[in-house]
Design an enzyme around this catalytic site. Structure first.
Site, PDB file in Angstrom:
ATOM      1  CG  ASN A   1      -2.585  11.563   2.396  1.00 25.89           C
ATOM      2  OD1 ASN A   1      -1.809  10.523   1.702  1.00 25.89           O
ATOM      3  ND2 ASN A   1      -2.203  11.892   3.801  1.00 25.89           N
ATOM      4  CE  LYS A   2      -5.131   5.626   4.366  1.00 25.15           C
ATOM      5  NZ  LYS A   2      -6.377   4.657   3.776  1.00 25.15           N
TER       6      LYS A   2
ATOM      7  CD  GLN B   1      -3.338   2.521   6.854  1.00 29.09           C
ATOM      8  OE1 GLN B   1      -3.719   2.931   7.641  1.00 29.09           O
ATOM      9  NE2 GLN B   1      -3.929   2.519   5.856  1.00 29.09           N
TER      10      GLN B   1
ATOM     11  NE  ARG C   1       0.045   1.679   3.209  1.00 23.81           N
ATOM     12  CZ  ARG C   1       0.904   2.451   3.702  1.00 23.81           C
ATOM     13  NH1 ARG C   1       2.406   2.055   3.730  1.00 23.81           N
ATOM     14  NH2 ARG C   1       0.780   3.623   3.708  1.00 23.81           N
ATOM     15  N   GLY C   2       0.302   2.383  -0.059  1.00 26.35           N
ATOM     16  CA  GLY C   2       0.981   3.504  -0.181  1.00 26.35           C
ATOM     17  C   GLY C   2       1.115   3.844  -1.852  1.00 26.35           C
TER      18      GLY C   2
ATOM     19  CG  ASP D   1      -3.048   8.097  -1.448  1.00 28.62           C
ATOM     20  OD1 ASP D   1      -3.026   8.653  -0.334  1.00 28.62           O
ATOM     21  OD2 ASP D   1      -2.724   6.844  -2.011  1.00 28.62           O
TER      22      ASP D   1
HETATM   23  O1  MRU Z   1      -4.692   3.327   2.284  1.00 33.14           O
HETATM   24  P1  MRU Z   1      -3.110   3.326   1.985  1.00 33.14           P
HETATM   25  O2  MRU Z   1      -2.609   2.803   3.096  1.00 33.14           O
HETATM   26  O3  MRU Z   1      -2.610   3.081   0.483  1.00 33.14           O
HETATM   27  O4  MRU Z   1      -3.306   5.105   1.876  1.00 33.14           O
HETATM   28  C1  MRU Z   1      -1.782   5.407   2.044  1.00 33.14           C
HETATM   29  C2  MRU Z   1      -1.844   7.092   2.093  1.00 33.14           C
HETATM   30  O5  MRU Z   1      -2.653   7.600   2.435  1.00 33.14           O
HETATM   31  C3  MRU Z   1      -0.287   7.454   2.019  1.00 33.14           C
HETATM   32  O6  MRU Z   1      -0.398   8.691   2.888  1.00 33.14           O
HETATM   33  C4  MRU Z   1       0.030   7.994   0.484  1.00 33.14           C
HETATM   34  O7  MRU Z   1      -0.346   6.785  -0.291  1.00 33.14           O
HETATM   35  C5  MRU Z   1       1.268   8.556   0.479  1.00 33.14           C
HETATM   36  S1  MRU Z   1       2.256   7.317   0.319  1.00 33.14           S
HETATM   37  C6  MRU Z   1       3.896   8.154   0.157  1.00 33.14           C
END
Ligand code: MRU
Length: 352
Positions: free
Chosen positions: A254-255, A203, A49-50, A244
């Site tokens: 973003n998250k 996370q 993820r990320g 994202d």
């Molecule tokens: O749901 P996830 O864990 O994939 O979400 C990730 C995020 O929101 C991160 O902050 C984002 O992808 C930046 S990663 C460098």
């Protein structure tokens, strides 16, 4: 390197190895992915993820697809197979644009190579692998440059708040938001990071705290609803997160919870930084309103591990991301340079 999050092992007949992030921090387990279906599942269930890490992992999908091609096959068959793998992987998660960016790159390269006379399926697989390796290498380099460009924003004595995980585990390199933190630490600056636990999938407490501890950086985990209190107490001097997808006007997905932090930061006069590579910008969407927001399963909210924490059949809302308006962002730190007070003109000037 804190963690080798995604790694291709071998040639075109090789395998994709990744850290299974669902099991951290209690278990450090790697996963070997051999089919496109396994890769889709790994992305959907957040084993990987990320935004940048998802893009890098997906880039290898077509190489895996070609390993399962029945021989003898024509180059056109092989190309169709590779393209179908890209289309399927694009359905794994909707918000992080790096996924679509990487799949588009692989698909274009595959079409280009396949159109050259005498290209064999083997050569096609090797060309796709080379493109995926290039995407991975570029991500490592972009992360490094983001750290270099952003470390000056973290000073001695700072409390730095971050949300979710934008570290090595979210990329092929040393992260985006955490790359800035790692570089400030390497420069000898003394500061403390507050990691939002980041409900519902944690996370922040599971991954960000794990990474920072391994790097020897002082980290304190807080529940998401504690950020405002800490800001009011004067404990936070900067907020920095990853992204994202960044729209042409600078609005940033973003998250879930990032938007609330940006509002709190603005209220308390605290700078709010986004750190992201150019692969996270999507100039085809004008504003954040057009960014698709992933809705995830209710059980992520109603269960914590194996414990049910809400009544049976209660209604649940579980958007995985939110959008922070550009006006709340002090600067976007990219691998090229820093965009202060981001807006469409500044973003287009940077990305061309
Ligand atoms: O749901 P996830 O864990 O994939 O979400 C990730 C995020 O929101 C991160 O902050 C984002 O992808 C930046 S990663 C460098």
């Amino acid at each position: 390197m804190i963690a080798e999050t995604v790694k291709w092992i071998g040639g075109a007949d090789g395998v994709l190895e990744m850290i299974d992030q669902r099991r951290l921090p209690t278990e450090f387990v790697t996963l070997r992915v051999r089919t496109v279906e396994q890769l889709h599942e790994a992305i959907r269930t957040l084993a990987v993820r990320g935004a940048p890490a998802i893009g890098v992992a997906a880039a290898y999908g077509s190489v895996l697809a070609l390993q399962w091609l029945k021989s003898p096959a024509s180059t056109q068959d092989a190309l169709n197979h590779a393209v179908r793998a890209c289309e399927y992987l694009a359905t794994s998660r909707p918000t992080a644009v790096n996924l679509f960016w990487a799949l588009d790159r692989v698909r274009s390269r595959a079409k280009e190579i396949a159109s050259e006379p005498q290209t064999t399926p083997q050569q096609l697989a090797e060309a796709i692998l080379a493109e995926a390796n290039a995407i991975c290498a570029e991500d490592i380099e972009m992360c490094r440059q983001i750290g270099e460009n952003g470390e000056r924003f973290i000073h001695d004595g700072f409390g730095v708040l971050t949300h979710c995980n934008a570290g090595a585990l979210a990329t092929a390199g040393q992260g985006t938001a955490l790359s800035v933190v790692f570089d400030a630490h390497k420069k000898g600056r003394r500061f403390e990071v507050f990691a939002d636990e980041t409900r519902p999938l944690l996370q922040g407490s599971r991954l960000t705290a794990w990474e920072l501890q391994r790097a020897g950086i002082k980290v304190t985990v807080i529940c998401d609803n504690m950020a405002g209190f800490l800001m009011k107490q004067g404990k936070i001097q900067a907020v920095i997160t990853g992204a994202d997808r960044i729209a042409a006007n600078g609005d940033t997905a973003n998250k879930i919870g990032t938007y609330s932090l940006s509002v709190l930061a603005k209220h308390h006069g605290i700078p709010f930084y986004i750190a992201a590579p150019s692969s996270t910008f999507d100039l085809s969407v004008e504003s954040g309103a057009q960014i698709p927001i992933e809705q995830r399963n209710a059980t992520e909210v109603t269960w914590i591990g194996s414990t049910h924490v809400a009544p049976e059949n209660v209604d649940v809302c579980n958007p995985a991301f939110d959008v922070t308006p550009a006006q709340n962002i002090t600067a976007i730190i990219t691998e090229k340079r820093v965009i202060e007070n981001p807006n469409e003109d500044r973003i287009r000037a940077l990305l061309g």
